[in-house]
Scaffold this active site. Sequence first.
Site, PDB file in Angstrom:
ATOM      1  N   HIS A  16      -2.150  -5.423   1.648  1.00  0.00           N
ATOM      2  CA  HIS A  16      -3.434  -6.105   1.475  1.00  0.00           C
ATOM      3  C   HIS A  16      -3.150  -7.536   1.053  1.00  0.00           C
ATOM      4  CE1 HIS A  16      -7.365  -7.293  -0.150  1.00  0.00           C
ATOM      5  NE2 HIS A  16      -6.675  -7.799  -1.160  1.00  0.00           N
ATOM      6  N   LYS A  30       0.821  -1.215   0.000  1.00  0.00           N
ATOM      7  CA  LYS A  30       0.000   0.000   0.000  1.00  0.00           C
ATOM      8  C   LYS A  30       0.864   1.278   0.000  1.00  0.00           C
ATOM      9  CE  LYS A  30      -3.976  -2.225   2.268  1.00  0.00           C
ATOM     10  NZ  LYS A  30      -4.944  -2.149   3.407  1.00  0.00           N
ATOM     11  N   TYR A  73     -12.267  -2.271  -3.745  1.00  0.00           N
ATOM     12  CA  TYR A  73     -12.752  -2.415  -2.371  1.00  0.00           C
ATOM     13  C   TYR A  73     -14.283  -2.300  -2.279  1.00  0.00           C
ATOM     14  CZ  TYR A  73      -8.245  -2.559   0.145  1.00  0.00           C
ATOM     15  OH  TYR A  73      -7.020  -2.922   0.669  1.00  0.00           O
ATOM     16  N   GLU A  97      -9.372 -11.113  -7.486  1.00  0.00           N
ATOM     17  CA  GLU A  97      -8.438  -9.995  -7.293  1.00  0.00           C
ATOM     18  C   GLU A  97      -7.213 -10.115  -8.205  1.00  0.00           C
ATOM     19  OE1 GLU A  97      -9.750  -9.087  -2.664  1.00  0.00           O
ATOM     20  OE2 GLU A  97      -7.682  -9.668  -3.082  1.00  0.00           O
ATOM     21  N   ASN A 122      -2.072   0.454   6.671  1.00  0.00           N
ATOM     22  CA  ASN A 122      -1.476  -0.741   7.282  1.00  0.00           C
ATOM     23  C   ASN A 122      -0.611  -1.551   6.315  1.00  0.00           C
ATOM     24  OD1 ASN A 122      -3.527  -1.757   5.770  1.00  0.00           O
ATOM     25  ND2 ASN A 122      -4.611  -2.762   7.438  1.00  0.00           N
TER      26      ASN A 122
HETATM   27  P1  ATP Z   1      -6.949  -6.074   3.486  1.00  0.00           P
HETATM   28  O1  ATP Z   1      -8.309  -6.394   2.940  1.00  0.00           O
HETATM   29  O2  ATP Z   1      -6.425  -4.717   3.076  1.00  0.00           O
HETATM   30  O3  ATP Z   1      -5.960  -7.170   3.266  1.00  0.00           O
HETATM   31  P2  ATP Z   1      -7.885  -6.870   6.059  1.00  0.00           P
HETATM   32  O4  ATP Z   1      -8.534  -8.014   5.347  1.00  0.00           O
HETATM   33  O5  ATP Z   1      -6.983  -7.164   7.210  1.00  0.00           O
HETATM   34  O6  ATP Z   1      -7.059  -5.981   5.071  1.00  0.00           O
HETATM   35  P3  ATP Z   1     -10.460  -5.564   5.995  1.00  0.00           P
HETATM   36  O7  ATP Z   1     -11.401  -5.698   7.135  1.00  0.00           O
HETATM   37  O8  ATP Z   1     -10.715  -6.343   4.747  1.00  0.00           O
HETATM   38  O9  ATP Z   1      -8.986  -5.848   6.557  1.00  0.00           O
HETATM   39  O10 ATP Z   1     -10.376  -4.011   5.655  1.00  0.00           O
HETATM   40  C1  ATP Z   1      -9.807  -3.583   4.433  1.00  0.00           C
HETATM   41  C2  ATP Z   1      -8.915  -2.396   4.685  1.00  0.00           C
HETATM   42  O11 ATP Z   1      -9.712  -1.292   5.104  1.00  0.00           O
HETATM   43  C3  ATP Z   1      -7.892  -2.570   5.826  1.00  0.00           C
HETATM   44  O12 ATP Z   1      -6.714  -3.220   5.440  1.00  0.00           O
HETATM   45  C4  ATP Z   1      -7.622  -1.127   6.203  1.00  0.00           C
HETATM   46  O13 ATP Z   1      -6.710  -0.514   5.278  1.00  0.00           O
HETATM   47  C5  ATP Z   1      -8.993  -0.488   6.032  1.00  0.00           C
HETATM   48  N1  ATP Z   1      -9.723  -0.481   7.316  1.00  0.00           N
HETATM   49  C6  ATP Z   1     -10.280  -1.532   7.938  1.00  0.00           C
HETATM   50  N2  ATP Z   1     -10.855  -1.177   9.100  1.00  0.00           N
HETATM   51  C7  ATP Z   1     -10.636   0.162   9.215  1.00  0.00           C
HETATM   52  C8  ATP Z   1     -10.973   1.149  10.190  1.00  0.00           C
HETATM   53  N3  ATP Z   1     -11.642   0.840  11.290  1.00  0.00           N
HETATM   54  N4  ATP Z   1     -10.580   2.435   9.959  1.00  0.00           N
HETATM   55  C9  ATP Z   1      -9.902   2.772   8.841  1.00  0.00           C
HETATM   56  N5  ATP Z   1      -9.561   1.892   7.884  1.00  0.00           N
HETATM   57  C10 ATP Z   1      -9.909   0.610   8.056  1.00  0.00           C
HETATM   58 MG    MG Z   2      -9.741  -7.814   3.569  1.00  0.00          MG
END
Ligand code: ATP
Ligand code: MG
Length: 137
Positions: A115, A9, A49, A126, A112
């Site tokens: 992804h 990211k 997303y 994806e 973070n």
């Molecule tokens: P990713 O899908 O990016 O691999 P993940 O599966 O761990 O991460 P998801 O729950 O799918 O997490 O959320 C997708 C992305 O949305 C997260 O990686 C983060 O960048 C963002 N995100 C998730 N929760 C929050 C939050 N509470 N506040 C801000 N951003 C968030």
């Molecule tokens: Mg995810």
Amino acid sequence: TERTLSIIKPDATRRNLTGKINAKFEDAGLRIVAQKRIHLTKAQAGQFYAVHAERPFYDELCEFMASEPVVVQVLEGEGAIAKNREVMGATNPAEADAGTIRAEFAESVGENSVHGSDAPETAKEEIAFFFSGLELV
Ligand code: ATP
Ligand code: MG
């Protein structure tokens, strides 16, 4: 062997962490079989997303993913989807296990660093979102 879609990211590409993150993948036995640097538009980030469209952080997430270039990649290995998510660590870096990418590099729950696809069906979708058949050997 299994394949999964990974994204390094903008918070990580900005800080020149691509190589360090790739070393974590390779050390875990994941092979980088495709990789490119792209700059997503906000619309493309929104499409990628789309599953999160109703979440309160959706707009912020799309802005962030389009803010600077990302590195999209396909990782291959036995149990690659689960293994990648193990190496990534928990979504919130404060909860991520020591030694994981997010524990070491992530700046916040939103920014973070990585992804990773979460299931075989989403991995397939994806990978096809970013890579053509010609780019995958
Ligand atoms: P990713 O899908 O990016 O691999 P993940 O599966 O761990 O991460 P998801 O729950 O799918 O997490 O959320 C997708 C992305 O949305 C997260 O990686 C983060 O960048 C963002 N995100 C998730 N929760 C929050 C939050 N509470 N506040 C801000 N951003 C968030
Ligand atoms: Mg995810």
